[in-house]
Write an enzyme that holds these catalytic residues in place. Structure first.
Site, PDB file in Angstrom:
ATOM      1  N   SER A  17       5.958  -9.287 -79.142  1.00 16.50           N
ATOM      2  CA  SER A  17       4.979  -9.876 -78.223  1.00 16.50           C
ATOM      3  C   SER A  17       3.551  -9.551 -78.654  1.00 16.50           C
ATOM      4  CB  SER A  17       5.219  -9.394 -76.788  1.00 16.50           C
ATOM      5  OG  SER A  17       5.139  -7.981 -76.706  1.00 16.50           O
ATOM      6  N   HIS A  65       5.805 -12.050 -73.473  1.00 18.98           N
ATOM      7  CA  HIS A  65       6.555 -10.789 -73.435  1.00 18.98           C
ATOM      8  C   HIS A  65       7.701 -10.830 -74.436  1.00 18.98           C
ATOM      9  CE1 HIS A  65      10.483 -11.755 -71.584  1.00 18.98           C
ATOM     10  NE2 HIS A  65       9.832 -12.698 -70.926  1.00 18.98           N
ATOM     11  N   CYS A  66       8.160  -9.654 -74.830  1.00 25.66           N
ATOM     12  CA  CYS A  66       9.388  -9.514 -75.620  1.00 25.66           C
ATOM     13  C   CYS A  66      10.296  -8.550 -74.858  1.00 25.66           C
ATOM     14  CB  CYS A  66       9.082  -9.059 -77.047  1.00 25.66           C
ATOM     15  SG  CYS A  66       8.216  -7.473 -77.192  1.00 25.66           S
ATOM     16  N   TRP A  67      11.084  -7.753 -75.550  1.00 29.43           N
ATOM     17  CA  TRP A  67      12.027  -6.870 -74.861  1.00 29.43           C
ATOM     18  C   TRP A  67      11.321  -5.687 -74.203  1.00 29.43           C
ATOM     19  CZ3 TRP A  67      15.738  -5.684 -71.999  1.00 29.43           C
ATOM     20  CH2 TRP A  67      16.354  -4.432 -71.997  1.00 29.43           C
ATOM     21  N   TYR A 112      10.401  -7.486 -71.013  1.00 29.83           N
ATOM     22  CA  TYR A 112      11.522  -7.911 -70.163  1.00 29.83           C
ATOM     23  C   TYR A 112      12.223  -6.704 -69.534  1.00 29.83           C
ATOM     24  CZ  TYR A 112      15.996 -10.123 -68.895  1.00 29.83           C
ATOM     25  OH  TYR A 112      17.106 -10.573 -68.225  1.00 29.83           O
TER      26      TYR A 112
END
Length: 347
Positions: free
Chosen positions: A101, A93-95, A122
């Site tokens: 991601s 995952h990323c933001w 996130y």
């Protein structure tokens, strides 16, 4: 193969699938999903460059810059992923579940990983975490004046199989001016919330959960308001422990701490202690009269606690006297005690 998965569904898999957070080290340090490891696509500085390019020039130029910055890193990313997930099953995952991601998932998939891509990243986890704080629970507060050994009794309740949330442990702070114990480092507010949500998700909402009675603020950390409001309306077992027993407990906890630390903490509450109490408390610290020091500062802390206790709903406040420091025995007595009372659980 890349599988898009909602954060709530991934959390059901947690513990079996390693989770790679591809945000920057700074983002990760500020707050991350408990148990995740950092596999940053960009350094802190590189992310700023890409973001500035995106805003000032455009998306395509930012993507090209991103490939320029990461070009030599991809084999390292895959090797680190293999160390964390040797069976080639990993979540990413990323933001917001966007390009960072997506790029990492593409590379890992190309190498042969089974990749779970967290939808919404996130940001979606943070929304999920806040939902945990507002969920209705049967909370039971453990209260008592400073030195009543509430934390130790809470620990024994947990060992006996009771559901327990230790807010002070999560906050890494004992709740008073002396609460860091000259060694504990508090997490960020965001990480505290993540860790709390992670514990709450595993609890059965239909049976009691024991929580120590706390102020809204524990050191620099604030208890999330929705959870705090439930605490203020929950039933409370108030431990009545004699002054001398409490002083002995606190001398054991604080008596060996660095004197300069104790003096600095005492000076921080000088307005609440008053000039004479502050002077005498500091003198007691310097002269190694720890029981006298504790006795002096308890005047303030006891007064504060009694004021707080006066605001509790009387039909949800129950007191029990404890005359020894056998914490397991006292935990058992408390469990027997609540069986004898009519508990008005919060809705």
């Amino acid at each position: 193969m890349i599988k898009n998965v909602a954060v709530s569904d991934f959390l059901d898999l947690k513990g079996t699938v390693p989770l790679a957070d591809v945000r920057t080290p700074a983002e990760f340090a500020h707050g991350h999903i408990p148990g995740a490891f950092n596999l940053p696509l960009f350094s802190n500085e590189e992310r700023v460059l890409v973001g500035t390019t995106y805003k000032q020039i455009g998306r395509e130029q930012a993507i090209l810059l991103g490939f320029d910055l990461t070009g030599s890193k991809w084999s390292g990313f895959i090797r680190e992923a293999l160390e964390k997930a040797p069976d080639k099953k990993i979540a990413v995952h990323c933001w917001r579940g966007g390009m960072r991601s997506g790029a990492m998932a593409w590379a890992l998939d190309l190498y042969g990983f089974e990749v779970y891509l967290i939808q919404g990243g996130y940001k979606s986890y943070r929304r999920w975490a806040h939902q945990q704080f507002g969920a209705s629970r049967q909370l039971c507060l453990l209260g008592g004046m400073t030195g009543s050994a509430k934390t130790k009794i809470l620990y024994e309740l947990g060992k006996m199989g009771e559901q327990v949330i230790d807010l002070e442990d999560l906050a890494q702070h004992q709740g008073s001016s002396y609460g860091t114990m000259n060694k504990m480092v508090q997490p960020t507010q965001e990480q505290f919330e993540n860790n709390l949500a992670d514990q709450l998700k595993d609890l059965d909402r239909n049976i009691p959960t024991w929580v120590e009675d706390e102020n809204l603020n524990i050191g620099k950390i604030s208890v999330p308001k929705p959870f705090w409001y439930q605490m203020t309306s929950a039933m409370q077992v108030n431990l009545e422990v004699g002054l001398e027993q409490r002083i002995e407990e606190l001398v054991g906890a604080y008596g060996s701490l660095d004197k300069d630390f104790l003096i600095a903490c005492t000076e921080r509450i000088h307005k609440r202690l008053g000039p004479v109490q502050t002077r005498d408390a500091i003198a007691a610290i310097r002269e190694d009269r720890m029981a006298d020091f504790i006795r002096l500062v308890l005047v303030y802390y006891d007064k504060t606690y009694l004021k707080s206790l006066g605001k509790k709903e009387k039909d949800k406040l129950f007191s029990i006297s404890l005359d020894n420091d056998h914490h397991l025995e006292n935990a058992m007595r408390i469990l027997d005690f609540i069986k004898t009372i009519s508990v008005n659980w919060q809705a």
